[in-house]
Design an enzyme around this catalytic site. Structure first.
Site, PDB file in Angstrom:
ATOM      1  N   HIS A 285      34.360  46.875  -5.235  1.00 39.50           N
ATOM      2  CA  HIS A 285      34.287  46.191  -5.972  1.00 39.50           C
ATOM      3  C   HIS A 285      34.067  46.729  -7.563  1.00 39.50           C
ATOM      4  O   HIS A 285      34.471  46.898  -8.419  1.00 39.50           O
ATOM      5  CB  HIS A 285      34.900  44.662  -6.090  1.00 39.50           C
ATOM      6  N   GLU A 286      32.684  46.122  -7.316  1.00 40.98           N
ATOM      7  CA  GLU A 286      32.145  47.000  -8.896  1.00 40.98           C
ATOM      8  C   GLU A 286      32.251  48.039  -9.102  1.00 40.98           C
ATOM      9  O   GLU A 286      31.841  48.376 -10.898  1.00 40.98           O
ATOM     10  CB  GLU A 286      30.841  46.106  -8.690  1.00 40.98           C
TER      11      GLU A 286
ATOM     12  N   HIS B  85      35.158  49.160 -11.115  1.00 38.96           N
ATOM     13  CA  HIS B  85      34.707  49.189 -12.781  1.00 38.96           C
ATOM     14  C   HIS B  85      34.305  50.716 -13.083  1.00 38.96           C
ATOM     15  O   HIS B  85      34.614  50.992 -14.117  1.00 38.96           O
ATOM     16  CB  HIS B  85      33.567  47.832 -12.487  1.00 38.96           C
TER      17      HIS B  85
ATOM     18  N   HIS C 200      36.071  53.102 -13.234  1.00 33.93           N
ATOM     19  CA  HIS C 200      37.589  52.942 -14.570  1.00 33.93           C
ATOM     20  C   HIS C 200      36.556  54.070 -15.773  1.00 33.93           C
ATOM     21  O   HIS C 200      37.441  54.052 -16.304  1.00 33.93           O
ATOM     22  CB  HIS C 200      37.344  51.279 -14.004  1.00 33.93           C
TER      23      HIS C 200
END
Length: 717
Positions: A506-507, A510, A513
């Site tokens: 999940h991290e 980021h 992105h």
């Protein structure tokens, strides 16, 4: 101006949403002195490779006061030069000039955010208490500058007839709207009151964070016998924590953080210990002592409501949500209420199963919150022949890191080469990697801070210290992931749970992105709060793909890949415990929204939480994932206030996006990945994010995809 706004908003670690400041500096000598840059490593351009790297290894708390003093004064001069320019306002001499202003303050703030989030101590907390309000004032000084706003308004009103391209028009519009939302049209007395509110909130945010961190540094002691059932690596970590705290031999320390508490609640056979650990954890910030956060929360909510009323909004939630994909509290509430009943119904089923299992085992108990994880783990084992203990030996952190890098390479052509020791870092635990693209060109540097430590806030988060901007010439991104995995005893492998592995991916979503973002104007790099979690949540999906599991889920002793039968059992159990997971999260989001739609903001936090949960029909066997006294998302800054729903909003897009990859017949489909990157990941906020999603998917996201993923009934007929 983006760097200016970030140094307020991204100084969330400072608790600053915004800066009024010492607009009066009467002595000419003092003003002149502020132009002479001190010999301070924080103020120098970042030196070294990769277009400059933050000097984390040379930072000390006492450097920040002088650095902030100088950088704010420099930013004030830069803004004054724009606002007082006698030439007619143009896009170049006003909007672009604002985009370039405040860069030094942004760099100082980026480093300070790292230190206060990862390495805080009483000295850093003192700096935060002093400078949070002053930074809030300095940001307000910009937004509330009437001459600056007059220039922006003139450009906004002429935007369609002044030869601006669509991107420039969007930037002008967003700057104008943001200034209006933050009070640029208020009269002088109202502006003074607004700035007082912002400075007061900055102080309260710092206070809340200090209290929470203090409670998270407490611990529960246990004996080896009391830790029966707890996995060996968790016991070893508790033994190390006890030694660090100079406890007597034979004592174990369970630190009051989620990463230490959850394994005890999941595996610990001693029910009395589970209850002790649970009560300490859920009562962080709510113990009636010096670290109690209830009075702080009451004041934050009250001041937020007063600020919203001053700005002309019905509530804090209405103000915060003006610049989100949902736009209004009602739309966010509608999504949450669509999911909530099914989640509560599933919890009733899960509790009934737990109660039945306890009776079969001869336990004359009523299931309590400290029992939920324990009994659901046993039901998982019985139903799917699957336990976290069986999975964990295959989830070695170093292998999973390689797995997430493989994902980024296969989907986007990113390559990661470790360069730890060549990049300044803030702690010896941090690893770093050079990031390149498929052509071998540098993309940036990725920092990984994976372990819990004293002085590091709890949870997991991602940060970018420098983004890519065509206007500013910033090419190389500096991005980090920060987790709180438990460091094992020396010489032991780092094994993580399935939940922790999902957090890792999940991290890293980021970070992907940030690394792929490629915008011209810094202000258009940031995305709405309810879009931010979307890229991160999408990338969790690749963790459980056969390619990742077969290559990187290898037994830490034998290096054998995870058996196919075990993979199938993991996949079969994906919808298991969704009642608990959904209610734990969604209750927090619903309470957040209910709290911040109140026009008066007058609440007793404990009573409000209790009464709201009763009204919602909250199952008594579950507690909110974040009770109000420890809800850092809401009260350490404005960032997620009236915005915790955004995880669900983003997951709706995530589930629908994953369905697009599946529909391609190959979840690694290059064409789908390329469109995802080009339309959504690389474009920041250069176009409306709802329009961008429709351009990618051909329609709005399908909420039924989210419900199907969680195993809940859909609206399909």
């Amino acid at each position: 101006m983006k760097t200016i706004l970030l140094s307020g908003a991204a100084l969330a670690a400072l608790g600053a949403s915004a800066l009024m400041a010492q607009s009066t500096q009467p002595e000419a000598a003092k003003a002149e002195a502020s132009r002479t840059m001190p010999d301070n490593v924080l103020l120098a351009d970042w030196p070294g490779a990769y277009d400059g790297l933050p000097p984390f290894d040379r930072v000390t708390p006492e450097l920040f006061g002088p650095a902030f003093e100088y950088a704010i004064a420099e930013q004030r001069r830069e803004i004054a030069a724009i606002a007082d320019n006698r030439a007619a306002p143009t896009f170049a001499n006003t909007i672009e000039a604002m985009e370039r202003a405040g860069r030094r303050l942004g760099r100082v703030g980026a480093v300070f955010g790292v230190m206060t989030s990862n390495m805080t101590n009483p000295q850093y907390q003192a700096v935060q208490r002093e400078w949070g309000p002053r930074l809030a004032a300095a940001f307000d000084e910009i937004v509330l500058n009437p001459r600056l706003f007059q220039r922006i308004r003139a450009l906004y009103e002429a935007r369609e007839r002044s030869g601006l391209d669509p991107l420039q028009q969007r930037l002008v519009t967003r700057q104008y709207e943001q200034f209006v939302r933050r009070g640029a049209q208020l009269n002088p007395e109202q502006k003074q009151q607004l700035s007082a509110y912002n400075q007061q909130l900055a102080r309260l945010f710092s206070q809340f964070s200090e209290h929470l961190l203090a409670d998270e540094q407490t611990f529960i002691t246990a004996t080896e016998a009391e830790l029966a059932g707890v996995p060996e690596d968790i016991r070893n970590a508790a033994a190390s924590a006890a030694r660090e705290r100079n406890l007597p031999a034979g004592q174990y320390a369970i630190v009051n953080t989620r990463s230490a508490v959850d394994p005890v609640l999941t595996f610990g056979d001693n029910r009395a210990l589970r209850e002790r650990v649970w009560r300490a954890f859920v009562n962080r910030g709510d113990n009636g002592n010096a670290n109690d956060n209830n009075a702080t929360i009451r004041e934050i909510v009250r001041v937020r409501a007063q600020r919203a009323r001053l700005l002309g909004y019905a509530s804090h939630a209405h103000w915060r949500m003006q610049d989100t994909m949902a736009h209004t509290p009602d739309r966010a509430q509608a999504l949450m209420e669509r999911v909530w009943p099914a989640a509560v119904a599933r919890v009733r089923e899960e509790v009934a199963e737990q109660q039945a299992l306890a009776r079969r085992q001869g336990q004359n108990i009523t299931i309590e919150p400290w029992d939920y994880r324990y009994y659901m783990e046993r039901i998982r084992r019985d139903r799917y022949n699957l336990s976290q203990d069986e999975i964990k030996p295959y989830f070695q952190l170093s292998n999973l890191i390689e797995g997430m890098f493989h994902m980024a390479g296969q989907l986007y052509g990113l390559r990661f080469q470790e360069n730890s020791g060549q990049v300044p870092v803030w702690h010896r635990d941090i690893r770093t990697w050079r990031v390149t693209n498929a052509e071998g060109q540098d993309v940036g540097v990725f920092y990984g801070d994976m372990f819990a430590r004293t002085g590091k806030r709890s949870g997991a988060w991602a940060t970018a210290y420098r983004g890519r901007s065509g206007l500013l010439g910033d090419r190389l991104v500096l991005a980090s992931n920060n987790n709180n995995f438990i460091r094992p005893a020396d010489g032991q492998p780092v094994l993580v749970s399935l939940d922790d592995a999902s957090t890792l991916f999940h991290e890293f979503g980021h970070a992907i992105h940030s690394l792929l973002s490629n915008t011209r104007y810094p202000t258009l790099a940031g995305t709405p709060r309810d879009f931010v979690e979307y890229p991160s949540q999408v990338h969790e999906n690749w963790l459980l793909t056969p390619e990742i599991l077969s290559r990187y889920a290898r037994h830490y002793r034998t290096n054998e890949p995870m058996p196919r039968a075990l993979v199938q059992r993991i996949l079969a159990a994906q919808q298991f415990n969704q009642g608990f997971d959904t209610v734990e999260y969604l209750s927090s989001a619903l309470v957040d929204m209910a709290l911040h739609v109140r026009p008066d903001g007058e609440v007793d936090p404990d009573a409000f939480e209790r009464e709201t949960l009763t009204r919602l029909g909250m199952p008594r066997e579950i507690v909110m994932r974040h009770r109000l006294p420890q809800f850092g998302h809401l009260f350490s800054s404005d960032a997620y206030s009236a915005g915790y729903y955004s995880y669900l909003w983003s997951e709706t897009m995530d589930a629908d996006t994953w369905a697009a990859f599946e529909a391609a017949g190959n979840v690694w489909d290059p064409a789908t990945a390329r469109r995802f990157a080009e339309v959504l990941l690389s474009t920041g906020n250069e176009t409306d994010r709802a329009e961008a999603y429709r351009a990618f998917r051909g329609r709005d996201p399908d909420v039924d995809a989210l419900l199907r993923r969680r195993g809940f009934p859909t609206g399909a007929r």
